[in-house]
Design a protein around this motif. Sequence first.
Motif, PDB file in Angstrom:
ATOM      1  N   ASN A 113      -9.720   7.654 -15.948  1.00 46.12           N
ATOM      2  CA  ASN A 113     -10.177   6.458 -16.642  1.00 46.12           C
ATOM      3  C   ASN A 113      -9.174   5.317 -16.654  1.00 46.12           C
ATOM      4  OD1 ASN A 113      -8.387   7.654 -18.340  1.00 46.12           O
ATOM      5  ND2 ASN A 113      -9.841   8.070 -19.974  1.00 46.12           N
ATOM      6  N   VAL A 114      -8.084   5.423 -15.909  1.00 45.61           N
ATOM      7  CA  VAL A 114      -7.101   4.340 -15.851  1.00 45.61           C
ATOM      8  C   VAL A 114      -6.278   4.474 -14.573  1.00 45.61           C
ATOM      9  CG1 VAL A 114      -5.314   5.581 -17.147  1.00 45.61           C
ATOM     10  CG2 VAL A 114      -5.335   3.085 -17.162  1.00 45.61           C
ATOM     11  N   ALA A 115      -5.844   3.336 -14.048  1.00 43.13           N
ATOM     12  CA  ALA A 115      -4.946   3.344 -12.891  1.00 43.13           C
ATOM     13  C   ALA A 115      -3.718   2.513 -13.240  1.00 43.13           C
ATOM     14  CB  ALA A 115      -5.644   2.762 -11.654  1.00 43.13           C
ATOM     15  N   PHE A 116      -2.618   2.792 -12.567  1.00 43.77           N
ATOM     16  CA  PHE A 116      -1.380   2.055 -12.760  1.00 43.77           C
ATOM     17  C   PHE A 116      -1.034   1.356 -11.457  1.00 43.77           C
ATOM     18  CE2 PHE A 116      -1.538   5.516 -15.719  1.00 43.77           C
ATOM     19  CZ  PHE A 116      -1.164   4.932 -16.917  1.00 43.77           C
ATOM     20  N   ALA A 117      -0.642   0.086 -11.562  1.00 41.14           N
ATOM     21  CA  ALA A 117      -0.396  -0.706 -10.356  1.00 41.14           C
ATOM     22  C   ALA A 117       0.828  -1.579 -10.528  1.00 41.14           C
ATOM     23  CB  ALA A 117      -1.617  -1.579 -10.059  1.00 41.14           C
ATOM     24  N   GLU A 118       1.367  -2.012  -9.397  1.00 41.20           N
ATOM     25  CA  GLU A 118       2.479  -2.965  -9.375  1.00 41.20           C
ATOM     26  C   GLU A 118       2.014  -4.195  -8.617  1.00 41.20           C
ATOM     27  OE1 GLU A 118       5.792  -0.984  -7.576  1.00 41.20           O
ATOM     28  OE2 GLU A 118       6.026   0.405  -9.254  1.00 41.20           O
ATOM     29  N   ILE A 119       2.547  -5.343  -9.027  1.00 40.15           N
ATOM     30  CA  ILE A 119       2.213  -6.571  -8.323  1.00 40.15           C
ATOM     31  C   ILE A 119       2.766  -6.474  -6.908  1.00 40.15           C
ATOM     32  CG2 ILE A 119       2.573  -9.073  -8.243  1.00 40.15           C
ATOM     33  CD1 ILE A 119       2.673  -8.993 -11.342  1.00 40.15           C
ATOM     34  N   ALA A 120       1.906  -6.765  -5.921  1.00 37.65           N
ATOM     35  CA  ALA A 120       2.286  -6.652  -4.513  1.00 37.65           C
ATOM     36  C   ALA A 120       3.311  -7.751  -4.183  1.00 37.65           C
ATOM     37  CB  ALA A 120       1.057  -6.796  -3.621  1.00 37.65           C
ATOM     38  N   THR A 121       4.274  -7.370  -3.380  1.00 38.31           N
ATOM     39  CA  THR A 121       5.261  -8.349  -2.927  1.00 38.31           C
ATOM     40  C   THR A 121       4.982  -8.703  -1.488  1.00 38.31           C
ATOM     41  OG1 THR A 121       6.773  -6.581  -2.269  1.00 38.31           O
ATOM     42  CG2 THR A 121       7.053  -7.483  -4.475  1.00 38.31           C
ATOM     43  N   ASP A 122       5.245  -9.937  -1.142  1.00 40.73           N
ATOM     44  CA  ASP A 122       5.024 -10.409   0.231  1.00 40.73           C
ATOM     45  C   ASP A 122       6.328 -10.217   1.002  1.00 40.73           C
ATOM     46  OD1 ASP A 122       4.011 -11.524   2.504  1.00 40.73           O
ATOM     47  OD2 ASP A 122       4.143 -13.589   1.790  1.00 40.73           O
ATOM     48  N   ASP A 123       6.375  -9.187   1.853  1.00 44.55           N
ATOM     49  CA  ASP A 123       7.587  -8.870   2.609  1.00 44.55           C
ATOM     50  C   ASP A 123       7.674  -9.629   3.928  1.00 44.55           C
ATOM     51  OD1 ASP A 123       8.388  -7.141   0.650  1.00 44.55           O
ATOM     52  OD2 ASP A 123       7.512  -5.375   1.609  1.00 44.55           O
ATOM     53  N   SER A 124       6.741 -10.549   4.180  1.00 46.56           N
ATOM     54  CA  SER A 124       6.768 -11.245   5.474  1.00 46.56           C
ATOM     55  C   SER A 124       7.682 -12.427   5.486  1.00 46.56           C
ATOM     56  CB  SER A 124       5.361 -11.694   5.851  1.00 46.56           C
ATOM     57  OG  SER A 124       4.742 -12.403   4.817  1.00 46.56           O
ATOM     58  N   ASP A 166      -4.627   1.555  -2.604  1.00 48.53           N
ATOM     59  CA  ASP A 166      -5.488   0.375  -2.491  1.00 48.53           C
ATOM     60  C   ASP A 166      -4.713  -0.880  -2.858  1.00 48.53           C
ATOM     61  OD1 ASP A 166      -7.656   1.933  -1.832  1.00 48.53           O
ATOM     62  OD2 ASP A 166      -8.761   1.582  -3.710  1.00 48.53           O
ATOM     63  N   VAL A 167      -5.072  -1.983  -2.249  1.00 51.24           N
ATOM     64  CA  VAL A 167      -4.536  -3.299  -2.599  1.00 51.24           C
ATOM     65  C   VAL A 167      -5.723  -4.100  -3.112  1.00 51.24           C
ATOM     66  CG1 VAL A 167      -3.432  -5.392  -1.752  1.00 51.24           C
ATOM     67  CG2 VAL A 167      -2.714  -3.160  -0.873  1.00 51.24           C
ATOM     68  N   ARG A 168      -5.631  -4.597  -4.355  1.00 50.46           N
ATOM     69  CA  ARG A 168      -6.749  -5.297  -4.996  1.00 50.46           C
ATOM     70  C   ARG A 168      -6.273  -6.574  -5.643  1.00 50.46           C
ATOM     71  NH1 ARG A 168     -11.179  -1.774  -6.556  1.00 50.46           N
ATOM     72  NH2 ARG A 168     -12.067  -3.686  -7.373  1.00 50.46           N
ATOM     73  N   VAL A 212      -2.433  -6.527  -6.408  1.00 55.81           N
ATOM     74  CA  VAL A 212      -1.681  -5.361  -6.857  1.00 55.81           C
ATOM     75  C   VAL A 212      -1.819  -4.210  -5.880  1.00 55.81           C
ATOM     76  CG1 VAL A 212      -1.894  -5.964  -9.302  1.00 55.81           C
ATOM     77  CG2 VAL A 212      -3.596  -4.463  -8.263  1.00 55.81           C
ATOM     78  N   ASP A 213      -0.785  -3.357  -5.880  1.00 53.27           N
ATOM     79  CA  ASP A 213      -0.812  -2.092  -5.150  1.00 53.27           C
ATOM     80  C   ASP A 213      -1.105  -1.001  -6.174  1.00 53.27           C
ATOM     81  OD1 ASP A 213      -0.022  -3.051  -2.571  1.00 53.27           O
ATOM     82  OD2 ASP A 213       2.051  -3.171  -3.275  1.00 53.27           O
ATOM     83  N   ILE A 214      -2.164  -0.242  -5.968  1.00 54.34           N
ATOM     84  CA  ILE A 214      -2.510   0.846  -6.875  1.00 54.34           C
ATOM     85  C   ILE A 214      -1.559   2.010  -6.597  1.00 54.34           C
ATOM     86  CG2 ILE A 214      -4.313   2.430  -7.661  1.00 54.34           C
ATOM     87  CD1 ILE A 214      -4.970  -0.555  -8.174  1.00 54.34           C
ATOM     88  N   GLN A 215      -0.801   2.417  -7.621  1.00 55.55           N
ATOM     89  CA  GLN A 215       0.206   3.470  -7.482  1.00 55.55           C
ATOM     90  C   GLN A 215      -0.305   4.835  -7.904  1.00 55.55           C
ATOM     91  OE1 GLN A 215       3.391   2.703  -6.224  1.00 55.55           O
ATOM     92  NE2 GLN A 215       2.366   0.765  -5.805  1.00 55.55           N
ATOM     93  N   THR A 216      -0.944   4.898  -9.086  1.00 55.55           N
ATOM     94  CA  THR A 216      -1.411   6.157  -9.658  1.00 55.55           C
ATOM     95  C   THR A 216      -2.824   5.959 -10.174  1.00 55.55           C
ATOM     96  OG1 THR A 216       0.846   6.668 -10.362  1.00 55.55           O
ATOM     97  CG2 THR A 216      -0.915   7.958 -11.371  1.00 55.55           C
ATOM     98  N   VAL A 217      -3.709   6.909  -9.870  1.00 55.85           N
ATOM     99  CA  VAL A 217      -5.097   6.822 -10.319  1.00 55.85           C
ATOM    100  C   VAL A 217      -5.421   8.044 -11.164  1.00 55.85           C
ATOM    101  CG1 VAL A 217      -7.518   6.761  -9.597  1.00 55.85           C
ATOM    102  CG2 VAL A 217      -5.789   5.492  -8.295  1.00 55.85           C
ATOM    103  N   ARG A 218      -5.960   7.788 -12.341  1.00 57.66           N
ATOM    104  CA  ARG A 218      -6.451   8.853 -13.218  1.00 57.66           C
ATOM    105  C   ARG A 218      -7.930   8.627 -13.437  1.00 57.66           C
ATOM    106  NH1 ARG A 218      -1.448   8.712 -17.336  1.00 57.66           N
ATOM    107  NH2 ARG A 218       0.093   9.634 -15.929  1.00 57.66           N
TER     108      ARG A 218
END
Length: 137
Positions: free
Chosen positions: A126-137, A80-82, A118-124
């Motif tokens: 009660n918590v998720a881990f995400a990285e800030i999305a980068t604009d590759d355009s 997901d991207v949020r 953010v890009d959601i990387q791992t979902v548990r």
Amino acid sequence: MVEIPDSLQCLCTASVTEQAGSYRIEIPREEVEEGELDVGEFYRVGVLTHTTASSPSESLDAAPNTSPDAQQRPPVEEGDVREVTIETLGEQGDGIAKVERGYVIIVDGGQPGETVVVDIQTVRENVAFAEIATDDS
């Protein structure tokens, strides 16, 4: 539409039970352990009536051997991207954001006050881990 204040600490589904001449609404353990509630403190509680579609008994009919809390899935999925707002920093310096139902997203490199995509990387559960999305355009 109901306006939800920023001071909302917990949003959960619960039933009212009678115990020793009074009534009790139980807060799920995760809301205290992972959230911002403290045992022994006083909180204002708002009660919303449920609709037939969100009735706990209907949920139990759909999956007879599980509780309504067990059926509740995280509000995000891997990939997901949020857009989230970083509220605070965690113990290891990562940004902490909350989304629906107080669900926590830990954001690598997030800083308090930032609103980031953010890009959601791992979902548990009660918590998720995400990285800030980068604009590759």
